[in-house]
Design a protein around this motif. Sequence first.
Motif, PDB file in Angstrom:
ATOM      1  N   ASN A 319       0.825  -1.196   0.000  1.00  0.00           N
ATOM      2  CA  ASN A 319       0.000   0.000   0.000  1.00  0.00           C
ATOM      3  C   ASN A 319       0.867   1.258   0.000  1.00  0.00           C
ATOM      4  OD1 ASN A 319      -2.756   1.241   0.301  1.00  0.00           O
ATOM      5  ND2 ASN A 319      -1.819   2.028   2.162  1.00  0.00           N
ATOM      6  N   GLY A 320       1.882   1.274   0.860  1.00  0.00           N
ATOM      7  CA  GLY A 320       2.775   2.418   0.915  1.00  0.00           C
ATOM      8  C   GLY A 320       3.548   2.606  -0.372  1.00  0.00           C
ATOM      9  N   MET A 321       3.962   1.492  -0.963  1.00  0.00           N
ATOM     10  CA  MET A 321       4.735   1.570  -2.196  1.00  0.00           C
ATOM     11  C   MET A 321       3.901   2.140  -3.341  1.00  0.00           C
ATOM     12  SD  MET A 321       6.567  -1.487  -4.358  1.00  0.00           S
ATOM     13  CE  MET A 321       4.990  -2.213  -4.823  1.00  0.00           C
ATOM     14  N   LYS A 322       2.656   1.673  -3.459  1.00  0.00           N
ATOM     15  CA  LYS A 322       1.848   2.168  -4.570  1.00  0.00           C
ATOM     16  C   LYS A 322       1.514   3.639  -4.385  1.00  0.00           C
ATOM     17  CE  LYS A 322      -1.692   1.032  -7.852  1.00  0.00           C
ATOM     18  NZ  LYS A 322      -2.621   0.009  -8.360  1.00  0.00           N
ATOM     19  N   LYS A 323       1.290   4.057  -3.140  1.00  0.00           N
ATOM     20  CA  LYS A 323       1.036   5.473  -2.907  1.00  0.00           C
ATOM     21  C   LYS A 323       2.263   6.296  -3.279  1.00  0.00           C
ATOM     22  CE  LYS A 323      -0.319   9.008   0.389  1.00  0.00           C
ATOM     23  NZ  LYS A 323      -0.915   9.350   1.684  1.00  0.00           N
ATOM     24  N   THR A 324       3.446   5.825  -2.889  1.00  0.00           N
ATOM     25  CA  THR A 324       4.668   6.566  -3.198  1.00  0.00           C
ATOM     26  C   THR A 324       4.900   6.631  -4.704  1.00  0.00           C
ATOM     27  OG1 THR A 324       5.603   5.824  -1.093  1.00  0.00           O
ATOM     28  CG2 THR A 324       7.131   6.761  -2.693  1.00  0.00           C
ATOM     29  N   GLN A 325       4.648   5.524  -5.387  1.00  0.00           N
ATOM     30  CA  GLN A 325       4.784   5.539  -6.843  1.00  0.00           C
ATOM     31  C   GLN A 325       3.766   6.488  -7.460  1.00  0.00           C
ATOM     32  OE1 GLN A 325       7.201   3.872  -8.825  1.00  0.00           O
ATOM     33  NE2 GLN A 325       6.354   5.395 -10.228  1.00  0.00           N
ATOM     34  N   GLY A 326       2.580   6.539  -6.866  1.00  0.00           N
ATOM     35  CA  GLY A 326       1.574   7.480  -7.349  1.00  0.00           C
ATOM     36  C   GLY A 326       2.012   8.920  -7.192  1.00  0.00           C
ATOM     37  N   THR A 658      -8.188   8.192  -5.750  1.00  0.00           N
ATOM     38  CA  THR A 658      -7.819   7.850  -7.117  1.00  0.00           C
ATOM     39  C   THR A 658      -6.324   8.089  -7.318  1.00  0.00           C
ATOM     40  OG1 THR A 658      -8.357  10.087  -7.862  1.00  0.00           O
ATOM     41  CG2 THR A 658     -10.091   8.423  -8.018  1.00  0.00           C
ATOM     42  N   TYR A 659      -5.746   7.393  -8.284  1.00  0.00           N
ATOM     43  CA  TYR A 659      -4.305   7.465  -8.507  1.00  0.00           C
ATOM     44  C   TYR A 659      -3.874   8.882  -8.845  1.00  0.00           C
ATOM     45  CZ  TYR A 659       0.243   5.531  -9.820  1.00  0.00           C
ATOM     46  OH  TYR A 659       1.577   5.218  -9.870  1.00  0.00           O
ATOM     47  N   GLU A 660      -4.720   9.595  -9.572  1.00  0.00           N
ATOM     48  CA  GLU A 660      -4.397  10.970  -9.956  1.00  0.00           C
ATOM     49  C   GLU A 660      -4.424  11.919  -8.760  1.00  0.00           C
ATOM     50  OE1 GLU A 660      -6.183   8.667 -13.251  1.00  0.00           O
ATOM     51  OE2 GLU A 660      -6.892   9.194 -11.257  1.00  0.00           O
ATOM     52  N   SER A 661      -5.028  11.464  -7.647  1.00  0.00           N
ATOM     53  CA  SER A 661      -5.201  12.326  -6.476  1.00  0.00           C
ATOM     54  C   SER A 661      -4.067  12.233  -5.475  1.00  0.00           C
ATOM     55  CB  SER A 661      -6.501  11.951  -5.741  1.00  0.00           C
ATOM     56  OG  SER A 661      -7.622  12.081  -6.560  1.00  0.00           O
ATOM     57  N   VAL A 662      -3.177  11.270  -5.642  1.00  0.00           N
ATOM     58  CA  VAL A 662      -2.211  10.977  -4.593  1.00  0.00           C
ATOM     59  C   VAL A 662      -1.370  12.196  -4.220  1.00  0.00           C
ATOM     60  CG1 VAL A 662      -0.187   9.582  -4.034  1.00  0.00           C
ATOM     61  CG2 VAL A 662      -2.152   8.525  -5.120  1.00  0.00           C
TER      62      VAL A 662
END
Length: 708
Positions: A319-326, A658-662
């Motif tokens: 979860n943390g990784m995908k947010k950081t990549q986002g 949403t991914y665009e919102s990160v």
Amino acid sequence: MLASLTLAAPLAHADEGQWQPYQLPELQKELKQLGITIPARQLADLGKHPMSAIVSLGGCSASFVSNAGLVVTNHHCAYGAVQRNSSAKRNLIADGFLAKTRAEELPAGASDRIYVTDKLENVTAQVTGGLDTRLAGAERHKQIQSRIKALIAECEQDKAYRCSVPSFHRGLEYYRIRQLAIRDVRLVYAPSDKIGNFGGDVDNFEWPRHTGDFAFLRAYVGKDGRPADPSPDNVPYHSKDFLVVSAAGLKNGDPILLAGYPGRTSRYKLPVEIRAARDVSYPRRVQESQADLAVIAQATAGNAEWAVRYAAVAKSINNGMKKTQGLIDGFARKDIAAIKDTQDAEFRQWFAKNGAGSEPTLLAELDAVIAEDIALTEQEFAMAVATQSDLYRAARTLYRAALERKKPDAERELGYQERDQALIKARLTRLEQSLVPAVDQARWQAALQRYARLPAATHPQGLDAKLPAAEAVPALYANTLLNATANRLSWLSKDAAAIEQSEDPFLRLAVANQGLAEAMEQRRKEVDGTLERVIPRYMQAFIAFKKSQGKPVYPDANSTLRVTFGSVAPYTPRDGIIKGPFTKVEGILEKHNGQAPFNAPQALRDAVQAKRFGAYRDAALGSVPVNFLSSADTTGGNSGSAVMNSKGELVGLNFDSTYESVTKDWYFDTAITRAIHVDIRYMLWVMQEVDGAHNLLKEMTIKGAPRR
């Protein structure tokens, strides 16, 4: 003066802002225009509905939904509790769990807590008032921490409460917050992860979503109604207030209120801080997470029991990784640093005319300490990589706790005072359900190799010589006794001298490295003390600048209770694409392929195909809505936050963005920022049609619910 600075200025956009409850009366006009019918003064009162029903789980948000301590939150927030009660033979992650009676409810975990905030007071004068402006960084930090500890000790005379004194506006203000700390928390209901985590990491931060991210816990207390250690004799907590659930749902454009405990945002950071995160810190974090996940996957492959033990760990890292990549992708899509460059230039130009006369050195001091902070943060990251071992961290905790016990309680570091002993014990105990020495060994060996490849400038001075070689790590694990919970806990009662004489290799390593760890801490205190002297002066000027433009003035999120508001809304992520605000249960069938993470339960698929929608059918959609979007301002920590309609009734749970919102953690872009919520109608439908959670449906107060 400080109070006047932090009162809300006119809003630029009604959906931007993570507001402290006391600020809401200043936003009465905006709330009324949006369609919120609850008086703002009522929303500002922690003792009144609905704020009195909003609670923290110490990392996630939740809310009471009955007067018997029943709490609803996200499935991923209860995932650790589910995992700790699971085994390869009884896999509650895959099968789900439902307690039909209170006697069947399971312990959530030794360190799980439910925090009920009941008091908040501005203590800025007590924390920073009268401090000598000539104090060096570390001494200033020490004095601030000493004052904070005294305020906490005063607040915690009643041991039922846990108190804290967080800073707001990067140290401009301090508030003392009192929370009832309920420490007997039990797992009541969590659907199978085929519902609660449908779509898994593939769908994480994506839209459309079809995830039933909800679960239920219950708070228990002693028979006297006060928090107590877990015991069969405890009784459900009689919550002062709880949220009524509305099965009527929402439609596009409807107003919503959202209340919870958002973790961290960085809206007021400087362009140089954005570039340091974008270009250095975030890419390294993603690489580290990817590598660690690969090691866990390889080390647990073929062993179902080990995989269950590390399920929650892997989920958290993912979860943390995908947010950081986002965040990285978001920075690439929109040059937020350049936007901040413009804002910073405007501020500095304004400051030259309006504040530089009284603060001629402020900006030079600011730039210097920010550079120091960035450099030290990189070394702290390297230190974390080099010490990637649960057993080694346990050894360090044991030795540090013993050293701190030598001091009077008021002089101990926060986290090691008497008030913290139960939580330290709980963390050491929790490893029993989430540690496999062979997996921990593999993770540390690989981490040491990755640390060696980090730039030499990020290696803390003296650390390399103190670390074991990767090939020497297996011997440490072969000769330690700390892998047994009883042995770990036995060291909690021993003094530092005993630990210093121990032959346990992990304890010996912790003792050998303590001096270096203390040196790193001292550097952090020096930098923090300087930040605490410089940043508040900058923020005071920056708030005045923002108010001169009529812009929102709200503090960055810091895990304290906040309220945000907005409306149900679609968005356009790129040209030619419009993403609607609702998804339907039929979308689950479209995604279902029989393989994780798109493997929906047969009972759910049968109910959808038979169109057994009942009262939870949305007339406009012709189906049961699963998830919906809103323009609410959220971040990590808001997971499980109550989404309420204009009357304060529960209509959903926040669980994602949403991914665009990160990148909203750094910059709020009204056009594309959307939070993702579980629609309450889907939750109720699953409970009724799929899992048969009729006992909980009866316990809650549900408006518009079918007869059961």
